[in-house]
Scaffold this active site. Structure first.
Site: not given
Ligand code: HEM
Length: 407
Positions: A222, A317
């Site tokens: 993450d 996601h």
């Molecule tokens: C428990 C809730 C969440 C989990 C487990 C989660 C997990 C992850 C994971 C594993 C990734 C892929 C690795 C990375 O680029 O960091 C990711 C990407 C991302 N997450 Fe989340 N996330 C959560 C909630 C959110 C929320 C609430 C937002 C914003 C409103 C968000 C925004 C993003 C963004 C902007 C990326 C990068 C996307 C890209 O590749 O351009 N995430 N998240």
């Protein structure tokens, strides 16, 4: 001396044995005391001591605990001002806070600290201060439009106990003792002026590094895709000339408490888990990347399988969170939480989704809106808390935090 004083436990016995062994070996090799020789059994200075003494600078145009690397432990502490809020009260509050933070981050206890030895282990402590709309209104300063609760999202199941407050202290360090001590010292210093609303504690992987990145409690890598906040994307993080002058070099914190249902996640096979995010679980690489790629490999959002379906699922996601305009980006600095479960439950776990940016309405809301409309992760995640704070600019030498706010 009693018999038990003489007892040598297994660990100490090991140390003694190796010391005797080293001395014996040295004698055999004909070395004399004082002659330089390789200390084969001397592990050198304990690196943990150096890490315990690490400090991060408090004084400067911007606060610490934002663009610097996330420490292992965090507490987000939210308070309300007791009674009416005016410039005199806010000045008193910020004067006390500034002095306490200045000392604690330097590894010194505040004046009233009865446990200064605990302050002596700063462990990269940062103490970051944010304020809510009532404080801005109370001092008669103009408030940015984004300093308000986020609009409601269909996925929200918000509990009032995790909502916005007057004051936010983000306490981060690489030692949980340091976090607990700093939190308590700040709270006792502020006690006459404030009431405590909530504390949210989180942690990251203590052994984080290139081979061991931050993993959340779903086991996913993450925090990979981030703006370049030390270079080209600085303006995404820090407030500039388009915001009230007192906020310049400040920022905004969106703190969402997102419960993660580990019980239902347990029932999902690995392929479906990877499909939900669009990334592999082992390396964090996009599912479209060739074997051996790492998390930083770029995703191919257009790639299709032989049936013409997107390889990165339309509800993944990664796809849904991916910025659709350059300004839809922010710095994520998340922490996992794992609190004692309610009776009859196995866990109360999730993510303290902390994100810093210059303008939440412009940068964060469109992304959250998209995720609320469609995101496979929603099957297992539920936002239960939401708060927005204005992060004050830093305090330069001789200033208090919020100097410009009170000017
Ligand atoms: C428990 C809730 C969440 C989990 C487990 C989660 C997990 C992850 C994971 C594993 C990734 C892929 C690795 C990375 O680029 O960091 C990711 C990407 C991302 N997450 Fe989340 N996330 C959560 C909630 C959110 C929320 C609430 C937002 C914003 C409103 C968000 C925004 C993003 C963004 C902007 C990326 C990068 C996307 C890209 O590749 O351009 N995430 N998240």
């Amino acid at each position: 001396m009693t018999a038990s004083d003489l007892t040598v436990g297994p660990a100490r016995r090991g140390v003694l044995a190796s010391a005797v062994g080293a001395a014996g070996a040295a004698a055999l090799a004909g070395w004399t005391a004082g002659a330089p020789h390789p200390a084969a059994n001397d592990p050198g200075p304990d690196p943990r001591l150096a890490a315990a003494g690490a400090t991060r600078p408090f004084r400067g145009a911007r606060q610490a605990g934002i663009a610097d690397s996330p420490q292992t432990y965090a507490a987000f502490v939210a308070l309300d001002l007791a009674g009416a809020v005016d410039a005199t009260v806010v000045r008193r509050l910020l004067t006390v806070l500034t002095d306490d933070i200045d000392r604690l981050m330097a590894g010194r206890g505040p004046l009233t600290d009865q446990e200064p030895e605990l302050a002596g282990v700063p462990a990269a402590l940062t103490l970051t201060v944010g304020i809510g709309p009532r404080v801005v209104a109370g001092v008669g300063a103009p408030a940015p439009a984004w300093l308000a609760p986020l609009p409601p999202f269909t996925v929200d199941r918000l509990e009032e106990r995790w909502s916005g407050t007057d004051l936010l202290l983000q306490v981060c360090a690489n030692s949980p003792t340091t976090v607990a001590h700093a939190q308590r010292r700040l709270l006792t210093g502020l006690a006459p002026l404030t009431t405590l609303r909530w504390v949210q504690r989180g942690f990251r992987e203590p052994h984080e590094g290139p081979g061991l990145p931050m993993r959340n409690l779903f086991g996913q890598v993450d925090g990979t895709v981030q703006p370049d906040v030390h270079g080209l994307d600085e303006a995404l993080l820090w407030c500039g000339g388009d915001q009230p002058a007192w906020l310049r070099e400040g920022s905004a914190l969106v703190l969402r408490r997102i419960r993660m249902n580990l019980d239902t996640w347990d029932q999902v096979d690995r392929l479906s888990r990877e499909n939900a995010i669009g990334r592999r679980l082992d390396t964090g690489a996009p599912v479209t990347a060739p074997p051996g790629a790492d998390a930083l490999a770029p995703p191919d959002l257009d790639a299709q399988d032989s049936l013409g379906f997107h390889i990165i699922d339309d509800g993944a996601h990664l796809r849904r969170a991916h910025a659709q305009a350059p300004h839809e980006r922010f710095l994520r600095r998340p922490y996992s939480y794992d609190d004692p479960p309610a009776p009859g439950e196995l866990s109360d776990s999730g993510l303290l989704f902390a994100a810093f940016m210059a303008d939440p309405v412009r940068q964060f809301v469109p992304v959250q809106q998209r995720l609320a409309e469609k995101d496979l992760l929603n099957i297992w995640t539920t936002p239960v808390g939401s708060a927005v704070f204005a992060i004050l600019p830093g305090a330069r030498e001789g200033e208090i935090l919020g100097e410009a706010l009170l000017a």
